[in-house]
Structures are given as C-alpha cells and as structure tokens.
Design a protein around this motif. Sequence first.
Motif, PDB file in Angstrom:
ATOM      1  N   TYR A  21       0.849  -1.193   0.000  1.00 13.44           N
ATOM      2  CA  TYR A  21       0.000   0.000   0.000  1.00 13.44           C
ATOM      3  C   TYR A  21       0.887   1.247   0.000  1.00 13.44           C
ATOM      4  N   THR A  23      -0.595   4.596  -0.736  1.00 15.70           N
ATOM      5  CA  THR A  23      -1.357   5.814  -0.449  1.00 15.70           C
ATOM      6  C   THR A  23      -2.398   5.533   0.613  1.00 15.70           C
ATOM      7  N   GLN A  28      -7.853   6.911   6.591  1.00 15.41           N
ATOM      8  CA  GLN A  28      -6.515   6.758   7.194  1.00 15.41           C
ATOM      9  C   GLN A  28      -5.806   8.107   7.245  1.00 15.41           C
ATOM     10  N   THR A  47     -17.204  -0.412   6.138  1.00 10.41           N
ATOM     11  CA  THR A  47     -16.169  -1.372   5.796  1.00 10.41           C
ATOM     12  C   THR A  47     -15.812  -1.176   4.322  1.00 10.41           C
ATOM     13  N   GLY A  48     -14.564  -1.385   4.008  1.00  7.29           N
ATOM     14  CA  GLY A  48     -14.143  -1.199   2.622  1.00  7.29           C
ATOM     15  C   GLY A  48     -13.454   0.138   2.414  1.00  7.29           C
ATOM     16  N   THR A  49     -13.470   0.987   3.451  1.00  8.70           N
ATOM     17  CA  THR A  49     -12.826   2.297   3.329  1.00  8.70           C
ATOM     18  C   THR A  49     -11.396   2.270   3.854  1.00  8.70           C
ATOM     19  N   GLY A  50     -10.994   1.138   4.407  1.00  7.40           N
ATOM     20  CA  GLY A  50      -9.659   1.054   5.018  1.00  7.40           C
ATOM     21  C   GLY A  50      -9.671   1.526   6.462  1.00  7.40           C
ATOM     22  N   LYS A  51     -10.850   1.481   7.092  1.00 10.15           N
ATOM     23  CA  LYS A  51     -10.960   2.031   8.453  1.00 10.15           C
ATOM     24  C   LYS A  51     -10.211   1.186   9.479  1.00 10.15           C
ATOM     25  N   THR A  52     -10.058  -0.098   9.221  1.00 11.45           N
ATOM     26  CA  THR A  52      -9.361  -0.927  10.216  1.00 11.45           C
ATOM     27  C   THR A  52      -7.913  -0.477  10.371  1.00 11.45           C
ATOM     28  N   ASP A 310     -14.345  -8.788   5.240  1.00 12.83           N
ATOM     29  CA  ASP A 310     -13.492  -8.314   4.156  1.00 12.83           C
ATOM     30  C   ASP A 310     -13.248  -9.437   3.160  1.00 12.83           C
TER      31      ASP A 310
HETATM   32  P1  AMP Z   1     -11.450  -2.159   5.810  1.00  7.01           P
HETATM   33  O1  AMP Z   1     -12.340  -1.001   5.477  1.00  7.01           O
HETATM   34  O2  AMP Z   1     -10.582  -1.886   6.976  1.00  7.01           O
HETATM   35  O3  AMP Z   1     -12.236  -3.430   5.952  1.00  7.01           O
HETATM   36  O4  AMP Z   1     -10.436  -2.370   4.575  1.00  7.01           O
HETATM   37  C1  AMP Z   1     -10.878  -2.775   3.324  1.00  7.01           C
HETATM   38  C2  AMP Z   1      -9.739  -3.285   2.457  1.00  7.01           C
HETATM   39  O5  AMP Z   1      -8.875  -2.225   2.069  1.00  7.01           O
HETATM   40  C3  AMP Z   1      -8.852  -4.320   3.124  1.00  7.01           C
HETATM   41  O6  AMP Z   1      -8.680  -5.385   2.216  1.00  7.01           O
HETATM   42  C4  AMP Z   1      -7.551  -3.621   3.352  1.00  7.01           C
HETATM   43  O7  AMP Z   1      -6.453  -4.511   3.320  1.00  7.01           O
HETATM   44  C5  AMP Z   1      -7.503  -2.641   2.197  1.00  7.01           C
HETATM   45  N1  AMP Z   1      -6.703  -1.433   2.476  1.00  7.01           N
HETATM   46  C6  AMP Z   1      -6.542  -0.838   3.665  1.00  7.01           C
HETATM   47  N2  AMP Z   1      -5.762   0.246   3.543  1.00  7.01           N
HETATM   48  C7  AMP Z   1      -5.433   0.346   2.236  1.00  7.01           C
HETATM   49  C8  AMP Z   1      -4.644   1.282   1.479  1.00  7.01           C
HETATM   50  N3  AMP Z   1      -4.060   2.334   2.039  1.00  7.01           N
HETATM   51  N4  AMP Z   1      -4.528   1.077   0.159  1.00  7.01           N
HETATM   52  C9  AMP Z   1      -5.163   0.025  -0.418  1.00  7.01           C
HETATM   53  N5  AMP Z   1      -5.912  -0.890   0.233  1.00  7.01           N
HETATM   54  C10 AMP Z   1      -6.057  -0.732   1.557  1.00  7.01           C
END
Ligand code: AMP
Length: 498
Positions: A21, A23, A28, A47-52, A310
């Motif tokens: 990753y 960016t 984030q 979910t899907g926004t990279g919030k984790t 995910d």
């Molecule tokens: P989440 O919203 O935390 O469930 O994350 C959704 C997906 O985005 C997961 O598969 C992560 O691995 C991926 N992800 C998280 N951060 C990034 C990033 N900066 N760039 C690309 N993908 C990401």
Amino acid sequence: MSFTHLGLSDKVLAAVAATGYTTPTPIQEQAIPHVLARRDVLGIAQTGTGKTAAFVLPMLTILEKGRARARMPRTLILEPTRELAAQVKEQFDKYGVGQKLNVALLIGGVSFGDQDTKLTRGVDVLIATPGRLLDHTERGGLLLTGVELLVIDEADRMLDMGFIPDIERICKMIPFTRQTLFFTATMPPEIRRITETFLHNPEKIEVSRPATTAVGVAQFQVSVGREPHDKRDMLRRLLRDAKDLQNAIIFCNRKREVALLYKSLQKHGFSVGALHGDMDQSARTAALDQFRKGEIPLLVASDVAARGLDIPSTSHVFNFDVPHHADDYVHRIGRTGRAGRAGTAISLVTSLDQKSMVAIEKLIGQSIPQVEGLEAGPIDESATPASTETERPRQSRGRHGSREGSRGASRESPRDGAQEARKPRREREPRRAAGGRNANPQPAAPAAEFTPPSAPPPSRTPSIGRAAAPKAPQEPASEPADHSHLPAFLLRPVRVRV
Ligand code: AMP
C-alpha cells in the motif's frame, strides 16, 4: 499523500510498505494523525474504506512504548462479530511484524481456559466481542482499569445486534482518561447518544465508500415459484448460466435454509461452503478462509456474513431469500462490486416477497429490473443426476439441521429459543432492533447487461463462468464428463460442517 507524513513509526511504515500500500485511504489520512495526537475520534465510515488500518496502524505506533501487565490489557477493541474480531487480529499480525506485541482475541466458540492463559501473560491489544469480554470480567479474570485506548468498531451493527447496553457497561469499567476511537457507518439517534456520552471532544471524520463500489453493481430480480425446490432449481440455473461468475455469496434469511441449500448445492456437484451463526468457530473460519482464498467459489451464508467481512472480490451476490429488512439488502449487495470492480446481484423473488422488494426499491431509490425468460420450468439436469426430489425440505440430519429442524424456520436472531439458551449468556445471537433502521443506502447501479439463459436448457457440462463443479465422488455421474477446461479449484471436493 503518502504514509510517511502521517507520523507513524518506522517499523509500522516498513510493515505498510511490505503490504504494497502506497497511499493512505481518506479515513486513514484523516484519522491517523489525530489518533497519534491522542484525540478521541468519531469515524463515520463503512467497511471497505480502510478504516481498520486507520486505527491499527497508529495503535501499533503508540504501543511501541510501554509493557503489558497481567490481566490488564493496554488497549481494547470491541467488534460485533467473531469474524470481524478475527479480521482485526489478522491486521495486527500483518502490520505488527517486527514488534513483540501480545494480541489476544476474546470471542465466543473458543475455550475460556486458553483465553485466560493469554490474559494472565499480559496483553497489549485485546480484541473482543462484548459478550465474551463481560463473561471474563464477571469471572474476575480481566481488569479493564489499565485500558488506555478503546476502539468501538461497527457501532451501528452493535446497535442492530442489541449490544449497546453491554458497550455502556464496558465503557464504565474503563478509566475516564482513556482515548476512545469510535467507528460507525451510520448515525441513528441511539448511536449519537452514545457518542455524546462516551467521547470527549472527538475529531469527527466522515468518509463515504467510493461511489464506484456501488455503481458497479448490476442488480436484477428473478420471479420464482413458492415451492422450496422452485428456488433451488432457479438458483442452479442462474449459477450455471451467469456471465463472468468467479465467485458468489448466496444469502438466505434463515440458518436452516443455509444448511439445506448448502447440502443441496453440494449434492448437485457445486463446490460450496456455508457460513451461519450456529456453526462452530473453526468451521466458520475454515469456510471463510477457503472462500477468501478462492478454494471454494460459492458460499451460502446468513446475514452474519453480510456486514463487515473483508472479502475482496466477489463477482456475484444471490439473494436466495429476499431479506426482510431493506438495509440488509444494501449490505448484502455491498459484498460485490467492491473497490471499483464490477459485480452482479440477483434476487430470487416469490409472490410473498413483493412487499420487501417495494421497501428495497424505495430505500435504494431505483427499481430493480426483472430478468425475463427465466420462469421456472423443466430443467435438463441430466449431467447432475441428483433429483430435485431428494432435496425437498426435510429435517436435516446435520448437527445444526437436527436442532433447528424441530423449531421450524428460524431467522438468525436471539428469539431462537432453546438453542440460544444453550449458548453462554453473552454470546447469544444478537437481537435486531425492532423495525430495523436505514443503513447508508448505496447508490443503485444502472442496470448493466445481463444475458438471460437462452431458451435451450443449460449445457450439460458447466463452464467456469458457471461455477459448477463436477459430481461429488460418492455420486457417480450418469455419463463421463470432460472437466479438463475447469480450473483446479472447482474440481476440489470440499467438506464443510454445517
Ligand atoms: P477495511 O475497510 O478496513 O475493511 O479495509 C478494506 C480493504 O482495504 C482491506 O482489504 C484492506 O487490506 C484494504 N486497504 C486498507 N488500507 C489500504 C490502502 N491504504 N490502500 C489500499 N488498500 C487498503
């Protein structure tokens, strides 16, 4: 903007770089500096926004200093489901390489003893579902007075599941001086009240999922008869004839239906897994893992799987049952068309589902086109000798089928009586708030092209786009089929306990 400007430690930056990753996502970019500045954060994000990673990365940076004490975790993350908790742990494992942090999971379905041993050793990050956490605090094996940072994830899902009173109890056990990070996809009044009570001057960050994730989903409905076998016949037909089907989640409203449909599809030679709330943890994890890795292309699931998980690239979602709550529809179809990919969502609609469909169309602000020319009729399944007769509803002899069968159809909810009562008090399936609530409606997709099966019956040898696998070994095919064109993963027999 790159990750290097956010204030993360070198170790964490190296781990991020190793994942590829480059960016940060908007949540984030906006949340990480505030978390590192020890501010409370209210993140409105799906979910899907990279919030984790928005909370995992700064937590790893913060935790580099200090040590854990026995039975007193330094940080606590609350998740509504076991699967989500396990996914967060995976992210700590992924980004925490090179750090000697103790990360523990407190979820139902896993022995108390093992969890207790971990707690005794001292835990830097405790990831828990509310019920199991309270079971441990009530037994005296866990003190929350050392928690410096609390994450409440998927708060609106917690509300749906009836966990808010538990969350309030837990918050009161944690020192007032803690830092709190609170994530929710929507802000119903009850969630707003909680944020006002438990967050201190939070930094509010709101992001929406990229419009492309939803815009890329083509939605259809197919009329089917009311007999259970009508739906199963139609589903198999759709699976065999769908264009570009790589993998699919097939949603049912009830646990019993998940078990029946799973067995039926298996019997018909499909490579399929199952996921519902009554399966034991190892079976759920195994099914999800196999699906995620692409080892099984089809997953029959209840709504437990609809939110938050995910699963990066699901090409199709089928609503074997139309959900009773319109917001569940939005979450289900959110499993496909993610990260800008195209996706297809097809709902099997009986005459009893009309009211639900009207509510769904109202919520998404669009009518869902009918796929014509698919009326239930005789289907030539000579390549799949199992007769539809054998799959008519019956008492499942499986572990769950036998328990559920006696109760009749059961929506996955805590009202499920005796079986629920057998679970540890806190790990019972959550209660859905009466009347549900509106989730963030995703913009409905324009109807993309869908090629209904042509008049002749499906070809006798399914192709890759038709996710069918060969017969199970114990069911000899009526004639030898050439499977040489199928990828290996479709040929692999899969056993998942349901
Ligand atoms: P989440 O919203 O935390 O469930 O994350 C959704 C997906 O985005 C997961 O598969 C992560 O691995 C991926 N992800 C998280 N951060 C990034 C990033 N900066 N760039 C690309 N993908 C990401």
